[in-house]
Write a protein that holds these residues in place. Structure first.
Motif, mmCIF file in Angstrom:
data_model
loop_
_atom_site.group_PDB
_atom_site.id
_atom_site.type_symbol
_atom_site.label_atom_id
_atom_site.label_comp_id
_atom_site.label_asym_id
_atom_site.label_seq_id
_atom_site.Cartn_x
_atom_site.Cartn_y
_atom_site.Cartn_z
ATOM 1 N N GLY A 99 0.832 -1.208 0.000
ATOM 2 C CA GLY A 99 0.000 0.000 0.000
ATOM 3 C C GLY A 99 0.862 1.250 0.000
ATOM 4 N N VAL A 100 0.230 2.362 -0.388
ATOM 5 C CA VAL A 100 0.916 3.653 -0.302
ATOM 6 C C VAL A 100 1.290 3.917 1.153
ATOM 7 N N SER A 101 0.455 3.421 2.069
ATOM 8 C CA SER A 101 0.697 3.642 3.493
ATOM 9 C C SER A 101 2.100 3.176 3.895
ATOM 10 N N GLU A 102 2.491 1.986 3.433
ATOM 11 C CA GLU A 102 3.834 1.518 3.786
ATOM 12 C C GLU A 102 4.902 2.343 3.069
ATOM 13 N N TYR A 124 -4.629 18.073 5.244
ATOM 14 C CA TYR A 124 -3.851 16.976 4.649
ATOM 15 C C TYR A 124 -4.435 15.621 5.074
ATOM 16 N N TYR A 125 -3.997 14.565 4.376
ATOM 17 C CA TYR A 125 -4.365 13.186 4.727
ATOM 18 C C TYR A 125 -3.596 12.815 6.020
ATOM 19 N N PRO A 126 -4.300 12.412 7.098
ATOM 20 C CA PRO A 126 -3.678 12.310 8.429
ATOM 21 C C PRO A 126 -2.368 11.521 8.554
ATOM 22 N N ILE A 168 3.021 16.829 -1.365
ATOM 23 C CA ILE A 168 1.960 17.239 -2.296
ATOM 24 C C ILE A 168 1.022 16.045 -2.424
ATOM 25 N N ILE A 169 -0.275 16.293 -2.262
ATOM 26 C CA ILE A 169 -1.249 15.215 -2.433
ATOM 27 C C ILE A 169 -2.243 15.733 -3.467
ATOM 28 N N SER A 170 -2.171 15.207 -4.675
ATOM 29 C CA SER A 170 -3.003 15.754 -5.755
ATOM 30 C C SER A 170 -3.507 14.615 -6.638
ATOM 31 N N ASN A 172 -6.235 15.891 -3.758
ATOM 32 C CA ASN A 172 -6.029 15.855 -2.310
ATOM 33 C C ASN A 172 -7.161 15.109 -1.593
ATOM 34 N N ASN A 173 -6.805 14.494 -0.516
ATOM 35 C CA ASN A 173 -7.748 13.962 0.452
ATOM 36 C C ASN A 173 -7.509 14.826 1.690
ATOM 37 N N PRO A 174 -8.449 15.608 2.187
ATOM 38 C CA PRO A 174 -9.903 15.494 2.089
ATOM 39 C C PRO A 174 -10.608 16.467 1.129
ATOM 40 N N CYS A 200 5.315 13.199 -3.317
ATOM 41 C CA CYS A 200 4.090 13.491 -4.061
ATOM 42 C C CYS A 200 3.204 12.246 -4.137
ATOM 43 N N ASP A 201 1.990 12.360 -3.631
ATOM 44 C CA ASP A 201 1.048 11.238 -3.563
ATOM 45 C C ASP A 201 0.034 11.390 -4.691
ATOM 46 N N GLU A 202 0.084 10.443 -5.635
ATOM 47 C CA GLU A 202 -0.830 10.522 -6.789
ATOM 48 C C GLU A 202 -1.793 9.341 -6.797
ATOM 49 N N ILE A 203 -2.201 8.877 -5.625
ATOM 50 C CA ILE A 203 -3.075 7.699 -5.562
ATOM 51 C C ILE A 203 -4.419 7.933 -6.273
ATOM 52 N N TYR A 204 -4.837 9.201 -6.378
ATOM 53 C CA TYR A 204 -6.116 9.491 -7.065
ATOM 54 C C TYR A 204 -5.892 10.007 -8.488
ATOM 55 N N ASP A 205 -4.757 9.675 -9.099
ATOM 56 C CA ASP A 205 -4.446 10.249 -10.429
ATOM 57 C C ASP A 205 -5.511 9.961 -11.481
ATOM 58 N N PHE A 231 -2.606 0.820 -5.894
ATOM 59 C CA PHE A 231 -3.676 0.128 -6.607
ATOM 60 C C PHE A 231 -5.019 0.175 -5.890
ATOM 61 N N SER A 232 -5.042 0.760 -4.680
ATOM 62 C CA SER A 232 -6.263 0.697 -3.872
ATOM 63 C C SER A 232 -7.463 1.342 -4.542
ATOM 64 N N LYS A 233 -7.268 2.518 -5.114
ATOM 65 C CA LYS A 233 -8.433 3.304 -5.528
ATOM 66 C C LYS A 233 -8.813 3.028 -6.978
ATOM 67 N N TRP A 240 -6.198 -5.507 -0.603
ATOM 68 C CA TRP A 240 -5.052 -6.335 -0.986
ATOM 69 C C TRP A 240 -3.720 -5.691 -0.639
ATOM 70 N N ARG A 241 -3.715 -4.413 -0.377
ATOM 71 C CA ARG A 241 -2.554 -3.653 0.091
ATOM 72 C C ARG A 241 -1.382 -3.693 -0.892
ATOM 73 N N CYS A 242 -1.462 -2.919 -1.943
ATOM 74 C CA CYS A 242 -0.350 -2.855 -2.892
ATOM 75 C C CYS A 242 -0.136 -1.408 -3.359
ATOM 76 N N GLY A 243 1.088 -0.958 -3.248
ATOM 77 C CA GLY A 243 1.437 0.392 -3.690
ATOM 78 C C GLY A 243 2.901 0.420 -4.094
HETATM 79 C C1 LIG Z 1 -3.970 10.474 -0.160
HETATM 80 C C2 LIG Z 1 -3.953 9.042 0.235
HETATM 81 N N1 LIG Z 1 -2.788 8.374 0.251
HETATM 82 C C3 LIG Z 1 -2.727 7.084 0.614
HETATM 83 C C4 LIG Z 1 -3.860 6.395 1.010
HETATM 84 C C5 LIG Z 1 -3.733 4.958 1.452
HETATM 85 O O1 LIG Z 1 -3.430 4.167 0.353
HETATM 86 P P1 LIG Z 1 -3.152 2.593 0.448
HETATM 87 O O2 LIG Z 1 -4.466 1.902 0.511
HETATM 88 O O3 LIG Z 1 -2.430 2.310 -0.843
HETATM 89 O O4 LIG Z 1 -2.307 2.359 1.632
HETATM 90 C C6 LIG Z 1 -5.088 7.030 1.006
HETATM 91 C C7 LIG Z 1 -6.310 6.319 1.463
HETATM 92 O O5 LIG Z 1 -7.354 6.859 1.657
HETATM 93 C C8 LIG Z 1 -5.134 8.388 0.617
HETATM 94 O O6 LIG Z 1 -6.282 9.066 0.615
#
Ligand SMILES: Cc1ncc(COP(=O)(O)O)c(C=O)c1O
Length: 391
Positions: A99-102, A124-126, A168-170, A172-174, A200-205, A231-233, A240-243
């Motif tokens: 996941g991006v989290s790791e 920002y995302y916490p 940078i989160i783009s 952005n969440n929230p 730079c977090d592009e999980i929502y690209d 791959f989450s979103k 499945w936790r993959c980033g």
């Molecule tokens: C900006 C952002 N980054 C990362 C994550 C977490 O991603 P992952 O499921 O790949 O750990 C989230 C989940 O909501 C998110 O909003």
């Protein structure tokens, strides 16, 4: 027994709030969950070809440890995806994570020392703040203009000799804000001028509605950019936790991280192999579920924004991801945004997240709503919210 001091600063409002939800559920009442951004919990399901790839991998006994940096075929597919978005990246600069989290954890672990400062957009995302704090650093929020662009003057005023990185989160969440090319270039220029990493977090690209998405790679040049994605979103693989992490291959300043991030990858052995095999199929297989999902989300966003504005709640239109972040008129009825969210839950069963969980300076006085559910559920939630407000 003594516990470490490090963990005290760790918070995750999005899930921390579920403690209150559990108490509410214990009374036998149902909850409409608008707190967690998990599309798979609603009517967005992992595409069949990706599920099949996972099942086939398990059946073929591909259930062993793989390379710590990630499966070579997946690293190759990631290079294709991210190069297309403009980043200069080779396979050696890709590390697959759980996941991006790791990936974020490894990144903060590699760059944050006690008392260093990490700049992040407010709100920002916490986990950005939690991981920075966990490693002894300090999150510093910079302001965004009303139209979502970063306030460069404010950002500059917050840079000190202790600053180490700009996040940078783009989208952005929230807030669902999407940074345009000019803003990204300006952020890169500031980072270069002050010798700062850019995370730079592009999980929502892929989840962008009306504005154009620009990848950081398009403006990165040789700046020390650490790109996080997963791959989450877009591929509906949350559980499945993959980033992955991609380091800008043009940047010589990332030499230290090229040594250190793989060390962290090795110490945790590897990321899940069958899931990585499925992730290759996610990137290389049909993509038709994405425009379908974005189309549905656009309708749900428009519905929720219209309903909120109709209730007199000021809410900006988000341009990406699947969250709205309206302002609350607290008046004398609620002490703060957390009190509002708990009161809303206890009176209506609608679970949202308090804005202060996304940063005290710019998040307070707001609440976050996930607009992933189908319209009937959103309608029920909005009706309950409206009755609650007019009580
Ligand atoms: C900006 C952002 N980054 C990362 C994550 C977490 O991603 P992952 O499921 O790949 O750990 C989230 C989940 O909501 C998110 O909003």
């Amino acid at each position: 027994m003594k516990v470490s001091d490090r963990t005290h600063g760790v918070e995750y409002a999005i899930r921390d709030i579920t403690t209150y939800a559990r108490k509410y559920r214990a009374t036998g009442k149902d909850i409409i969950y608008l707190n967690i951004g998990d599309p798979v919990k609603f009517d967005f399901k992992t595409p069949d070809h990706i599920k099949k790839a996972l099942i086939d991998a398990v059946t073929r006994d591909e259930n062993y440890y793989t390379d710590s940096e990630g499966l070579p075929e997946l690293r190759e597919a990631i290079v294709d995806k991210e190069s297309e978005k403009g980043l200069d990246v080779t396979e050696e600069d890709v590390i697959v994570t759980n996941g991006v989290s790791e990936g974020l954890d490894m990144t903060m672990a590699s760059i944050v020392d006690p008392n260093t400062e990490v700049l992040m957009p407010g709100p920002y995302y916490p986990p950005y703040a939690s991981y920075a704090k966990f490693y002894g650093g300090k999150p510093v929020e910079f302001k965004l203009h009303q139209d979502g662009r970063p306030d460069l003057e404010d950002l500059r005023s917050k840079i000190t000799h202790r600053s180490r990185a700009i996040c940078i989160i783009s989208p952005n969440n929230p807030t669902g804000e999407v940074f345009d090319r000019k803003s990204l270039r300006q952020l890169i220029d500031i980072a270069t001028e002050h010798d700062l990493y850019v995370i730079c977090d592009e999980i929502y690209d892929k989840i962008v509605f009306d504005s154009q998405f620009t990848g950081i790679g398009k403006v990165a040049k040789d700046a020390p950019v650490i790109l996080l994605n997963g791959f989450s979103k877009a591929y509906l693989m949350t559980g499945w936790r993959c980033g992955y992490i991609c380091l800008n291959s043009r940047s010589k300043k990332l030499a230290g991280l090229r040594e250190d991030i793989p060390k962290l990858a090795r110490v945790r052995i590897a990321s899940n192999l069958p899931v990585q095999i499925a992730a290759v199929q996610a990137l290389k297989g049909p993509q038709s579920h994405i425009p379908r999902m974005v189309g549905k989300l656009r309708e749900r966003r428009d519905y929720v924004v219209k309903r909120l504005n109709g209730m007199g709640i000021h809410c900006k239109v988000p341009h990406g991801a699947f969250y709205v972040f309206p302002k609350i008129d607290l008046g004398t009825r609620w002490r703060d945004d957390q009190h509002f969210v708990i009161d809303l839950l206890n009176n209506t069963g609608v679970l949202t997240v308090h804005g202060s969980g996304f940063g005290a300076t710019y998040g307070s006085g707001h609440f976050r709503i996930v607009y992933l559910p189908p319209e009937e559920m959103l309608e029920e939630a909005m009706d309950r919210l409206e009755r609650f407000l007019h009580k």
